[in-house]
Design a protein around this motif. Sequence first.
Motif, PDB file in Angstrom:
ATOM      1  N   UNK A 173       0.765  -1.355   0.020  1.00  0.00           N
ATOM      2  CA  UNK A 173       0.107   0.019   0.132  1.00  0.00           C
ATOM      3  C   UNK A 173       0.841   1.385  -0.022  1.00  0.00           C
ATOM      4  N   UNK A 174       1.843   1.462   0.842  1.00  0.00           N
ATOM      5  CA  UNK A 174       2.757   2.398   0.941  1.00  0.00           C
ATOM      6  C   UNK A 174       3.514   2.716  -0.212  1.00  0.00           C
ATOM      7  N   UNK A 175       4.088   1.488  -0.933  1.00  0.00           N
ATOM      8  CA  UNK A 175       4.652   1.701  -2.142  1.00  0.00           C
ATOM      9  C   UNK A 175       3.889   2.066  -3.265  1.00  0.00           C
ATOM     10  N   UNK A 176       2.580   1.940  -3.311  1.00  0.00           N
ATOM     11  CA  UNK A 176       1.930   2.502  -4.450  1.00  0.00           C
ATOM     12  C   UNK A 176       1.458   3.716  -4.091  1.00  0.00           C
ATOM     13  N   UNK A 177       1.365   4.048  -2.806  1.00  0.00           N
ATOM     14  CA  UNK A 177       1.002   5.571  -2.263  1.00  0.00           C
ATOM     15  C   UNK A 177       2.253   6.575  -2.952  1.00  0.00           C
ATOM     16  N   UNK A 213      -2.932  14.225   3.977  1.00  0.00           N
ATOM     17  CA  UNK A 213      -2.563  14.092   2.721  1.00  0.00           C
ATOM     18  C   UNK A 213      -2.519  12.787   2.105  1.00  0.00           C
ATOM     19  N   UNK A 214      -2.566  11.838   3.198  1.00  0.00           N
ATOM     20  CA  UNK A 214      -2.706  10.377   2.761  1.00  0.00           C
ATOM     21  C   UNK A 214      -3.706   9.858   3.850  1.00  0.00           C
ATOM     22  N   UNK A 215      -4.672   8.892   3.375  1.00  0.00           N
ATOM     23  CA  UNK A 215      -5.514   8.156   3.970  1.00  0.00           C
ATOM     24  C   UNK A 215      -5.242   6.789   3.590  1.00  0.00           C
ATOM     25  N   UNK A 238      -4.154  11.281  -1.309  1.00  0.00           N
ATOM     26  CA  UNK A 238      -4.227   9.886  -1.936  1.00  0.00           C
ATOM     27  C   UNK A 238      -4.997   9.172  -0.881  1.00  0.00           C
ATOM     28  N   UNK A 239      -5.982   8.406  -1.394  1.00  0.00           N
ATOM     29  CA  UNK A 239      -6.731   7.440  -0.363  1.00  0.00           C
ATOM     30  C   UNK A 239      -6.604   6.156  -0.901  1.00  0.00           C
ATOM     31  N   UNK A 270      -7.520  17.183  -7.544  1.00  0.00           N
ATOM     32  CA  UNK A 270      -6.501  16.185  -8.135  1.00  0.00           C
ATOM     33  C   UNK A 270      -6.239  14.954  -7.259  1.00  0.00           C
ATOM     34  N   UNK A 271      -7.226  14.598  -6.630  1.00  0.00           N
ATOM     35  CA  UNK A 271      -7.351  13.556  -5.587  1.00  0.00           C
ATOM     36  C   UNK A 271      -7.360  12.229  -6.144  1.00  0.00           C
ATOM     37  N   UNK A 272      -6.607  11.328  -5.567  1.00  0.00           N
ATOM     38  CA  UNK A 272      -6.789  10.018  -5.915  1.00  0.00           C
ATOM     39  C   UNK A 272      -7.203   9.070  -5.129  1.00  0.00           C
TER      40      UNK A 272
END
Length: 351
Positions: free
Chosen positions: A162-166, A238-240, A262-263, A290-292
């Motif tokens: 998950x963190x790698x892809x974030x 910033x990240x969920x 980024x979620x 511009x969220x993902x």
Amino acid sequence: MRVVRAVTVNPGVTDSLRLTEDHPEPASEEGAILVESLAIGICGTDHEIIAGHYGDAPPGTDRLVLGHESLGRVLEDPTGTLQPGDLVAGIVRHPDPVPCPNCAVGEWDMCRNGLYTEHGIKALPGFARDRWRVQPRFAVGLDPALAEVGVLLEPTSVVAKAWDHIERIGHRAEWQPRTVLVTGAGPIGLLAALLATQRGLAVHVLDLASTGPKPELVAALGATYHCVPVNDLDFEPDVVVECTGAPVVVLDVMCKAAPTGIVCLAGVSSGGRTIDFDAGALNRALVLENNVVFGSVNANRRHWDLAAEALARADRSWLSSLISRRVPVAEYTAAYTPQPDDIKVVLDFAA
């Protein structure tokens, strides 16, 4: 013929959990590396298989050996990849036989045609037996210091992916994240928070539990614990990393993320529930900011190796605190019976 103990189910049949005392010794076709089982972690996937919701036995049998969160000690490895006595975990998913473009390059976690197999879940025997075998490319060696907590490697591999892809998504533009929200303080959520703190980020963890071990485990990471609805939080992360799969929480965190946020959805929803929700407003926010939002499950070899490195850097006593119960194999029914304050329950083969 030698036999082993094995925890098995008849997939699709409720109340079929059994401790088989005369299970066959693992076949050489399973892999060259022979491993003595030390511990098996138990998670929601196991409970769903036991309930008969899914799971597939290997071809030619109607019984599936459970256990996809493994830790063992090498007994023999004629390939020289590992040495007798080494700690090892077995990678859960194997690529499909076709293979699809992703499986062909070792990205079986991103299998496109669904023909992958998984130990203890889909068409491969699991690790909940006295001895198991593994192919060298699916064997992950562990730091000897992780003998008490190495069983956490599989769930850690999930959040390592998950963190790698974030981070890969984040680098689509200039990216300087500061604040992380993790929803859910189960094993996946707590390990996601651990990896966030290792990245030097300000970490917030949200969960329903106001008592029990979860608030203390979060505080011990230097993170902030919240027991309020997502909309009551006074910051935009910033990240969920969403680990509950609860539909309301999933939708709320999509709306809560900061611009360019980024979620990552790491929790699996059960489905069957309809929620009145303004999809147009969500779409507007995601587009204009511009969220993902993306989903993530499983892990490939690279993520397992990253997870092993993360565990080796982590505080051992904190990792040990995640393991709420260690249950001897002979008392297997107690291990698979959830208790209110459980974080991670381990079936102990070394007892």
